[in-house]
Design an enzyme around this catalytic site. Structure first.
Site, PDB file in Angstrom:
ATOM      1  N   ARG A   1     -14.245   0.949  -9.354  1.00 40.02           N
ATOM      2  CA  ARG A   1     -13.175   0.006  -9.016  1.00 40.02           C
ATOM      3  C   ARG A   1     -13.703  -1.406  -8.844  1.00 40.02           C
ATOM      4  O   ARG A   1     -14.783  -1.602  -8.292  1.00 40.02           O
ATOM      5  CB  ARG A   1     -12.494   0.456  -7.712  1.00 40.02           C
ATOM      6  CG  ARG A   1     -11.466   1.542  -7.963  1.00 40.02           C
ATOM      7  CD  ARG A   1     -11.014   2.212  -6.708  1.00 40.02           C
ATOM      8  NE  ARG A   1     -10.683   1.282  -5.625  1.00 40.02           N
ATOM      9  CZ  ARG A   1     -10.239   1.669  -4.444  1.00 40.02           C
ATOM     10  NH1 ARG A   1     -10.066   2.958  -4.207  1.00 40.02           N
ATOM     11  NH2 ARG A   1      -9.958   0.784  -3.518  1.00 40.02           N
TER      12      ARG A   1
ATOM     13  N   LYS B   1     -10.366   9.953   2.197  1.00 42.17           N
ATOM     14  CA  LYS B   1      -8.948  10.329   2.146  1.00 42.17           C
ATOM     15  C   LYS B   1      -8.583  10.907   0.773  1.00 42.17           C
ATOM     16  O   LYS B   1      -7.973  11.967   0.673  1.00 42.17           O
ATOM     17  CB  LYS B   1      -8.050   9.105   2.450  1.00 42.17           C
ATOM     18  CG  LYS B   1      -8.352   8.435   3.787  1.00 42.17           C
ATOM     19  CD  LYS B   1      -7.433   7.251   4.049  1.00 42.17           C
ATOM     20  CE  LYS B   1      -7.630   6.081   3.093  1.00 42.17           C
ATOM     21  NZ  LYS B   1      -8.933   5.382   3.239  1.00 42.17           N
TER      22      LYS B   1
ATOM     23  N   ARG C   1     -11.832  -5.692   3.431  1.00 42.70           N
ATOM     24  CA  ARG C   1     -11.045  -4.467   3.612  1.00 42.70           C
ATOM     25  C   ARG C   1     -11.245  -3.886   5.003  1.00 42.70           C
ATOM     26  O   ARG C   1     -10.311  -3.386   5.627  1.00 42.70           O
ATOM     27  CB  ARG C   1     -11.396  -3.445   2.533  1.00 42.70           C
ATOM     28  CG  ARG C   1     -10.718  -3.782   1.204  1.00 42.70           C
ATOM     29  CD  ARG C   1     -11.513  -3.305   0.016  1.00 42.70           C
ATOM     30  NE  ARG C   1     -11.476  -1.869  -0.168  1.00 42.70           N
ATOM     31  CZ  ARG C   1     -12.315  -1.212  -0.982  1.00 42.70           C
ATOM     32  NH1 ARG C   1     -13.225  -1.873  -1.660  1.00 42.70           N
ATOM     33  NH2 ARG C   1     -12.217   0.087  -1.115  1.00 42.70           N
TER      34      ARG C   1
ATOM     35  N   ARG D   1      -0.313   1.527   6.433  1.00 39.48           N
ATOM     36  CA  ARG D   1      -1.479   0.735   6.813  1.00 39.48           C
ATOM     37  C   ARG D   1      -1.128  -0.354   7.826  1.00 39.48           C
ATOM     38  O   ARG D   1      -2.023  -1.088   8.244  1.00 39.48           O
ATOM     39  CB  ARG D   1      -2.059   0.060   5.567  1.00 39.48           C
ATOM     40  CG  ARG D   1      -3.233   0.801   4.914  1.00 39.48           C
ATOM     41  CD  ARG D   1      -3.558   0.072   3.630  1.00 39.48           C
ATOM     42  NE  ARG D   1      -4.911   0.175   3.200  1.00 39.48           N
ATOM     43  CZ  ARG D   1      -5.345   1.040   2.282  1.00 39.48           C
ATOM     44  NH1 ARG D   1      -4.551   1.929   1.756  1.00 39.48           N
ATOM     45  NH2 ARG D   1      -6.600   1.009   1.894  1.00 39.48           N
TER      46      ARG D   1
ATOM     47  N   ARG E   1     -19.159   5.011  -5.190  1.00 41.55           N
ATOM     48  CA  ARG E   1     -17.961   5.725  -5.656  1.00 41.55           C
ATOM     49  C   ARG E   1     -17.648   5.473  -7.122  1.00 41.55           C
ATOM     50  O   ARG E   1     -17.719   4.362  -7.610  1.00 41.55           O
ATOM     51  CB  ARG E   1     -16.758   5.289  -4.814  1.00 41.55           C
ATOM     52  CG  ARG E   1     -15.411   5.737  -5.425  1.00 41.55           C
ATOM     53  CD  ARG E   1     -14.271   5.703  -4.462  1.00 41.55           C
ATOM     54  NE  ARG E   1     -13.947   4.399  -3.949  1.00 41.55           N
ATOM     55  CZ  ARG E   1     -13.078   4.185  -2.948  1.00 41.55           C
ATOM     56  NH1 ARG E   1     -12.469   5.212  -2.378  1.00 41.55           N
ATOM     57  NH2 ARG E   1     -12.830   2.967  -2.533  1.00 41.55           N
TER      58      ARG E   1
HETATM   59  P1  ADP Z   1      -9.401   2.657  -0.148  1.00 48.28           P
HETATM   60  O1  ADP Z   1      -9.777   3.763  -1.051  1.00 48.28           O
HETATM   61  O2  ADP Z   1     -10.445   1.616  -0.025  1.00 48.28           O
HETATM   62  O3  ADP Z   1      -8.883   3.111   1.185  1.00 48.28           O
HETATM   63  P2  ADP Z   1      -6.882   2.179  -1.576  1.00 48.28           P
HETATM   64  O4  ADP Z   1      -7.098   2.707  -2.928  1.00 48.28           O
HETATM   65  O5  ADP Z   1      -6.063   2.992  -0.632  1.00 48.28           O
HETATM   66  O6  ADP Z   1      -8.287   1.824  -0.880  1.00 48.28           O
HETATM   67  O7  ADP Z   1      -6.260   0.712  -1.642  1.00 48.28           O
HETATM   68  C1  ADP Z   1      -6.806  -0.282  -2.469  1.00 48.28           C
HETATM   69  C2  ADP Z   1      -6.102  -1.601  -2.201  1.00 48.28           C
HETATM   70  O8  ADP Z   1      -4.704  -1.483  -2.484  1.00 48.28           O
HETATM   71  C3  ADP Z   1      -6.162  -2.092  -0.754  1.00 48.28           C
HETATM   72  O9  ADP Z   1      -7.353  -2.820  -0.476  1.00 48.28           O
HETATM   73  C4  ADP Z   1      -4.907  -2.976  -0.683  1.00 48.28           C
HETATM   74  O10 ADP Z   1      -5.125  -4.217  -1.339  1.00 48.28           O
HETATM   75  C5  ADP Z   1      -3.914  -2.197  -1.533  1.00 48.28           C
HETATM   76  N1  ADP Z   1      -3.143  -1.209  -0.741  1.00 48.28           N
HETATM   77  C6  ADP Z   1      -3.163   0.140  -0.873  1.00 48.28           C
HETATM   78  N2  ADP Z   1      -2.324   0.737  -0.012  1.00 48.28           N
HETATM   79  C7  ADP Z   1      -1.761  -0.267   0.720  1.00 48.28           C
HETATM   80  C8  ADP Z   1      -0.813  -0.303   1.792  1.00 48.28           C
HETATM   81  N3  ADP Z   1      -0.277   0.825   2.303  1.00 48.28           N
HETATM   82  N4  ADP Z   1      -0.457  -1.518   2.266  1.00 48.28           N
HETATM   83  C9  ADP Z   1      -0.966  -2.659   1.788  1.00 48.28           C
HETATM   84  N5  ADP Z   1      -1.866  -2.699   0.783  1.00 48.28           N
HETATM   85  C10 ADP Z   1      -2.272  -1.517   0.246  1.00 48.28           C
HETATM   86  P1  ADP Z   2     -11.009   6.913   0.539  1.00 49.16           P
HETATM   87  O1  ADP Z   2      -9.908   7.511  -0.313  1.00 49.16           O
HETATM   88  O2  ADP Z   2     -10.795   7.160   1.994  1.00 49.16           O
HETATM   89  O3  ADP Z   2     -11.278   5.479   0.241  1.00 49.16           O
HETATM   90  P2  ADP Z   2     -12.785   8.572  -1.110  1.00 49.16           P
HETATM   91  O4  ADP Z   2     -12.233   9.946  -1.024  1.00 49.16           O
HETATM   92  O5  ADP Z   2     -12.555   7.815  -2.357  1.00 49.16           O
HETATM   93  O6  ADP Z   2     -12.340   7.703   0.176  1.00 49.16           O
HETATM   94  O7  ADP Z   2     -14.354   8.680  -0.825  1.00 49.16           O
HETATM   95  C1  ADP Z   2     -15.227   7.552  -0.882  1.00 49.16           C
HETATM   96  C2  ADP Z   2     -16.570   7.970  -1.496  1.00 49.16           C
HETATM   97  O8  ADP Z   2     -17.262   8.841  -0.596  1.00 49.16           O
HETATM   98  C3  ADP Z   2     -16.443   8.735  -2.811  1.00 49.16           C
HETATM   99  O9  ADP Z   2     -17.512   8.354  -3.645  1.00 49.16           O
HETATM  100  C4  ADP Z   2     -16.571  10.212  -2.391  1.00 49.16           C
HETATM  101  O10 ADP Z   2     -17.150  11.020  -3.425  1.00 49.16           O
HETATM  102  C5  ADP Z   2     -17.495  10.131  -1.191  1.00 49.16           C
HETATM  103  N1  ADP Z   2     -17.187  11.119  -0.146  1.00 49.16           N
HETATM  104  C6  ADP Z   2     -15.946  11.506   0.278  1.00 49.16           C
HETATM  105  N2  ADP Z   2     -16.043  12.392   1.302  1.00 49.16           N
HETATM  106  C7  ADP Z   2     -17.372  12.563   1.539  1.00 49.16           C
HETATM  107  C8  ADP Z   2     -18.123  13.353   2.489  1.00 49.16           C
HETATM  108  N3  ADP Z   2     -17.508  14.119   3.402  1.00 49.16           N
HETATM  109  N4  ADP Z   2     -19.468  13.265   2.438  1.00 49.16           N
HETATM  110  C9  ADP Z   2     -20.094  12.472   1.527  1.00 49.16           C
HETATM  111  N5  ADP Z   2     -19.465  11.718   0.617  1.00 49.16           N
HETATM  112  C10 ADP Z   2     -18.101  11.751   0.610  1.00 49.16           C
END
Ligand code: ADP
Ligand code: ADP
Ligand code: ZN
Length: 220
Positions: free
Chosen positions: A161, A15, A172, A88, A127
């Site tokens: 992270r 995302k 998660r 979420r 990541r």
């Molecule tokens: P990821 O990249 O794993 O999808 P995020 O960076 O979006 O994770 O979120 C990291 C953490 O922040 C989540 O595990 C949760 O604890 C909190 N968080 C983020 N967005 C939300 C949301 N919309 N509602 C509740 N908790 C959230």
């Molecule tokens: P999210 O925001 O959904 O948690 P991220 O964009 O942070 O996901 O991506 C998670 C990890 O996967 C990062 O290390 C990123 O560089 C890698 N990644 C993202 N998209 C792809 C893809 N299409 N193919 C391979 N690796 C990817």
């Protein structure tokens, strides 16, 4: 007319990576509740301290907190918003709908990034991000060109992270399936769900997202 989209998918689906492309290509504004919460933590606000432990465990923070964070930002629209990691829960989705209505706006597309669970472990464990500009990298699939230096801004402040570990990922994922995945049905029923293959290469995923935004994506 502004375009507002939601990027929906499990942790590690890509995302944030796609959001950054959309900022650059379309001038959209990214609203990542994860980034906002991490910012609150590092600046040591009361709310940041409150949510730190919850985030490290991989649980969701309360709807009230994240809805509040989003509400504060909705007047900074421009060409539109990319909601990344929000909503979420169904309560958050309902709240977003109300907030958008108040602004005279709507959600134009919900992009569901489909990635299977086994891929998520390697996505999350490899990541790292640039602490200065936010660029997202991966040890294997998207390394920096020069070791330890951000390609985009040249910073050497590359970070991992605290919650990107196998234990927290388990929680998660469970949170995702229990509380977030019902949103797929919710948006399907509303008629604006667009699935894309999140396992494809980053550029291909970007093309698929672009096709959705251009109105040519598959509508389920
Ligand atoms: P990821 O990249 O794993 O999808 P995020 O960076 O979006 O994770 O979120 C990291 C953490 O922040 C989540 O595990 C949760 O604890 C909190 N968080 C983020 N967005 C939300 C949301 N919309 N509602 C509740 N908790 C959230
Ligand atoms: P999210 O925001 O959904 O948690 P991220 O964009 O942070 O996901 O991506 C998670 C990890 O996967 C990062 O290390 C990123 O560089 C890698 N990644 C993202 N998209 C792809 C893809 N299409 N193919 C391979 N690796 C990817
Ligand atoms: Zn950088």
């Amino acid at each position: 007319m502004a375009t507002n989209i939601i990027l929906l998918g499990p942790p590690g689906a890509g995302k944030g990576t796609q959001a950054r492309r959309l900022i650059e290509e379309r001038g959209l504004v990214q609203l990542s509740t994860g980034d906002m919460l991490r910012e609150a933590r590092s600046s040591g606000t009361e709310m940041g301290q409150l949510v730190a432990k919850v985030m490290d465990r991989g649980e969701l923070v309360t709807d009230e907190i994240v809805i509040g964070l989003i509400r504060e930002k909705l007047d900074q629209g421009g060409n539109g918003f990319i909601f990344d990691g929000f909503p979420r829960t169904l309560a958050q989705a309902d709240a977003l709908e109300g907030l958008m209505k108040d602004e005279g706006q709507q959600i134009d597309a919900v992009v569901e990034m489909r990635v299977d669970d086994t891929a998520l472990v390697s996505r999350i464990s490899g990541r790292f991000t640039c602490g200065n500009c936010g660029e997202v990298y991966h040890d294997v699939t998207k390394p920096t060109k020069a070791e330890g230096v951000c390609d985009v801004c040249g910073s050497t402040d590359l970070r991992r992270r605290a919650d990107d570990n196998a234990e927290s990922l388990k929680t998660r994922l469970m949170e995702y399936y229990k509380k977030t995945s019902p949103l797929i049905g919710y948006y399907y029923a509303k008629g604006n769900l667009h699935p894309v293959d999140g396992l494809a290469e980053i550029d291909q995923v970007a093309s698929a997202v672009s096709a959705v935004l251009n109105g040519t994506g598959s509508k389920t």
